[in-house]
Design a protein around this motif. Structure first.
Motif, short mmCIF file in Angstrom:
data_model
loop_
_atom_site.label_atom_id
_atom_site.label_comp_id
_atom_site.label_asym_id
_atom_site.label_seq_id
_atom_site.Cartn_x
_atom_site.Cartn_y
_atom_site.Cartn_z
N GLY A 116 35.23 54.80 45.68
CA GLY A 116 34.05 55.49 44.68
C GLY A 116 33.62 54.96 43.55
O GLY A 116 33.83 53.81 43.02
N ALA A 117 32.51 55.87 43.30
CA ALA A 117 31.34 54.79 42.17
C ALA A 117 31.69 54.83 40.97
O ALA A 117 31.49 54.01 39.50
N ASP A 118 33.26 55.60 40.54
CA ASP A 118 33.49 55.09 39.16
C ASP A 118 34.67 54.55 39.06
O ASP A 118 36.08 54.95 38.41
N ALA A 119 35.25 53.62 40.31
CA ALA A 119 36.32 53.35 40.53
C ALA A 119 36.30 52.19 39.32
O ALA A 119 35.60 51.41 38.70
N VAL A 120 37.12 51.85 38.94
CA VAL A 120 37.27 50.70 37.89
C VAL A 120 37.97 49.53 38.11
O VAL A 120 39.46 49.25 38.98
N ILE A 121 37.73 48.16 37.87
CA ILE A 121 37.46 46.88 37.97
C ILE A 121 38.91 45.79 37.38
O ILE A 121 37.58 45.79 36.36
N LEU A 122 39.37 45.41 37.89
CA LEU A 122 41.07 44.94 37.16
C LEU A 122 40.12 43.51 36.90
O LEU A 122 40.58 42.95 36.08
N SER A 123 39.88 43.37 38.06
CA SER A 123 39.56 40.98 38.17
C SER A 123 38.44 41.27 39.71
O SER A 123 38.65 41.97 40.25
N ASN A 124 38.34 39.82 39.49
CA ASN A 124 36.76 39.90 40.20
C ASN A 124 37.23 38.44 40.04
O ASN A 124 36.82 37.41 38.87
N ARG A 125 37.32 37.57 41.28
CA ARG A 125 37.84 35.48 41.78
C ARG A 125 37.55 35.72 42.46
O ARG A 125 37.16 36.30 44.12
N ASN A 126 37.36 34.12 43.02
CA ASN A 126 37.11 33.35 44.06
C ASN A 126 38.10 32.87 44.87
O ASN A 126 39.24 32.25 44.35
N VAL A 127 38.93 33.75 45.43
CA VAL A 127 39.33 32.79 46.49
C VAL A 127 39.36 31.80 47.97
O VAL A 127 38.91 32.57 48.74
N ASP A 128 40.11 31.22 48.09
CA ASP A 128 39.60 30.49 49.97
C ASP A 128 37.86 30.63 49.80
O ASP A 128 37.60 30.69 51.24
N GLY A 129 37.17 30.41 49.14
CA GLY A 129 35.56 30.85 49.29
C GLY A 129 35.10 31.84 49.33
O GLY A 129 33.72 32.37 50.02
N LYS A 130 36.13 33.17 49.24
CA LYS A 130 35.87 34.48 49.48
C LYS A 130 36.08 35.28 48.13
O LYS A 130 36.52 34.77 46.96
N VAL A 131 35.32 36.20 47.88
CA VAL A 131 35.26 37.13 46.86
C VAL A 131 36.39 37.84 46.80
O VAL A 131 36.11 39.19 48.22
N GLU A 132 37.11 38.10 45.58
CA GLU A 132 38.66 39.29 45.88
C GLU A 132 37.74 39.93 44.45
O GLU A 132 38.01 39.38 43.20
N ILE A 133 37.79 41.19 44.70
CA ILE A 133 38.52 42.26 43.64
C ILE A 133 39.97 42.92 43.94
O ILE A 133 39.80 43.56 44.51
N LEU A 134 40.10 42.67 42.51
CA LEU A 134 41.15 44.38 42.69
C LEU A 134 40.62 45.36 41.70
O LEU A 134 40.07 44.90 40.17
N ALA A 135 40.59 46.53 42.03
CA ALA A 135 40.28 48.18 41.17
C ALA A 135 41.37 48.86 41.56
O ALA A 135 42.36 49.08 42.68
N MET A 136 41.30 50.32 40.51
CA MET A 136 41.87 51.40 41.21
C MET A 136 40.87 52.44 41.09
O MET A 136 39.51 52.65 40.46
N GLU A 137 41.44 53.87 41.20
CA GLU A 137 40.41 55.17 40.88
C GLU A 137 39.75 55.20 39.49
O GLU A 137 41.10 54.83 38.83
N GLY A 138 39.20 55.43 39.30
CA GLY A 138 38.83 56.02 38.02
C GLY A 138 39.26 57.03 36.95
O GLY A 138 39.54 56.97 36.35
N ASP A 139 39.98 58.24 37.90
CA ASP A 139 40.79 58.85 37.46
C ASP A 139 42.47 59.02 37.19
O ASP A 139 42.48 59.26 36.98
N VAL A 140 42.67 57.75 37.85
CA VAL A 140 43.91 57.53 37.48
C VAL A 140 44.72 57.51 36.31
O VAL A 140 45.52 57.46 35.81
N VAL A 141 43.64 57.07 35.20
CA VAL A 141 44.05 56.78 34.39
C VAL A 141 44.26 58.46 33.19
O VAL A 141 45.40 58.98 32.57
#
Length: 428
Positions: free
Chosen positions: A23-48
């Protein structure tokens, strides 16, 4: 906490996958390049919202004080970035079709890192508050460690690895054994007195380098005689610096050579190459003075292997000692000598630094008498003394309600790991 990973060829594609899944309210924890690809770690916005509103809600013991509510980290005032905010930045007309402006990306990543640190700290605070209620003996062991002068980050990590459901006394003994395994020291004086070589005592002003040099010189003379020893001083700045060492040398029957620069040192060491042991007393320089670099370069470029022994003042704080080691490290230290042990209210901070920086302890100095007040470092004795001094001189003890906050702050500075098999503490 359910953290999801999304990998795609572009940031836009990875974000689309994220939005579809969380969903649009997801929270992004990290964003990095791995082996030429984009890797994003995220979790649901209401998990807090799943974080308990207050630890005290689960408190069934009326004698344990409630822990005040900790505000969840993802709120508007933290400037956190949800998936929708990230997507808006990407779709801005000011941004190229497939890339975010470098400055904007830098700002976003900075906010993400800040948000991640805040999350880790507050979760650590909640976790420790829960641990206090379930295992109060760990809180007591932690207080004992902090009272010795050991850092909060090392104390937190070691208590976290302590065996479960053990008594306070057994826990402290376990901590002592791990500290002893990780504190390196020479076995006997043969490391210096029999092997010989060129040793330079370095460190800030006032740590006792000249007196310690005289103590070592006396031991060398007692073992091999004055003809086998030479003394060198680079201390041409301090009034009476050379004169003090010259007096010691005269008493011992040893000539003292004064040098001013690298060229002088090269010549002196070349002339003294037949000596069994050469001790160099260096000028004291503040760890923040650029002259430290020049001094390290002079000793490293002397044309002869010069082993540097860093004198650490046991009365200094852990933060100061850490700064001193970083300044004098250079290409590597042979080890360290703990000075002014008799003046220190606590010595845990000095032992903490020796463990973190993997410094070998050679001697401890505990007075002005030459050569009596110099002893080969006995690590078990030092660790026992650290906990004994705590009981005698500790000025304060942390309260239960202060420990969770202290532990959350330690998360940001702790980079240590304990290997269960080797029981080694490793700090980056």
């Amino acid at each position: 906490m359910n953290v999801r990973k999304f990998t795609a060829n572009t940031s836009r594609e990875a974000l689309r996958m994220l939005r579809e899944a969380l969903g649009a309210d997801a929270v992004i924890l990290s964003n990095r390049n791995v082996d030429g690809k984009v890797e994003i770690l995220a979790m649901e916005g209401d998990v807090v919202n799943a974080i308990p509103p207050a630890v005290s809600a689960r408190n069934s013991n009326p004698e344990v004080p409630d822990v005040p509510r900790i505000t969840p980290p993802f709120r508007a005032e933290t400037k956190s970035f949800s998936a929708s905010v990230f997507q808006t930045a990407m779709e801005s007309p000011r941004v190229a079709p497939m890339a975010i402006n470098a400055n904007e990306m830098s700002d976003v990543m900075s906010e993400i890192r800040s948000m991640r640190t805040m999350l880790e700290s507050q979760l650590a605070e909640l976790s420790w508050a829960n641990t206090q209620q379930r295992q109060p003996q760990k809180a007591e062991v932690l207080r004992e460690m902090l009272a010795t002068g050991l850092s909060a980050s090392l104390s937190r990590f070691m208590v976290g690895k302590m065996p479960e459901n053990t008594s306070v006394q057994n826990g402290i003994e376990w901590i002592k054994s791990i500290l002893a395994r990780n504190l390196s020291s020479i076995d006997n004086e043969s490391e210096i007195l029999e092997k010989g070589g060129v040793y330079a005592l370095v460190g800030p002003t006032g740590v006792g380098k000249t007196t310690t040099t005289a103590k070592l010189a006396a031991r060398c003379v007692m073992r091999h005689g004055p003809s086998k020893l030479a003394l060198i001083t680079t201390d041409g700045y301090r009034i009476g610096g050379y004169e003090q060492l010259r007096i010691y040398g005269k008493i011992l029957g040893v000539m003292v050579h004064a040098v001013k620069d690298e060229s002088d040192l090269r010549i002196a060491l070349s002339e003294l190459k037949n000596k069994h042991t050469v001790l160099i007393d260096t000028v004291g320089v503040s760890q923040r003075d650029k002259m430290v670099t020049d001094q390290v370069a002079m000793l490293s470029g002397a044309g002869t292997e010069v082993k540097r022994l860093l004198c650490l003042n046991a009365t200094s704080t852990g933060e100061t000692l850490s700064e001193v080691v970083r300044a004098y490290q250079g290409t590597g230290l042979a080890g360290c000598i703990l000075t002014k042990l008799d003046e220190a209210a606590t010595i845990g901070g000095a032992l903490d630094i020796a463990i973190r920086q993997k410094l070998t302890l050679y001697y401890v100095a505990s007075g002005q008498r030459v050569p009596e007040d110099l002893h080969v470092a006995n690590k078990q004795h030092l660790i026992d003394r650290a906990f004994k001094l705590k009981r005698e001189t500790a000025a304060f003890r942390y309260l239960d309600e202060e420990l969770p906050l202290l532990m959350s702050a330690a998360v940001a500075t702790s980079k240590g790991q304990i290997s269960p098999s080797s029981k080694e503490v490793s700090f980056g």
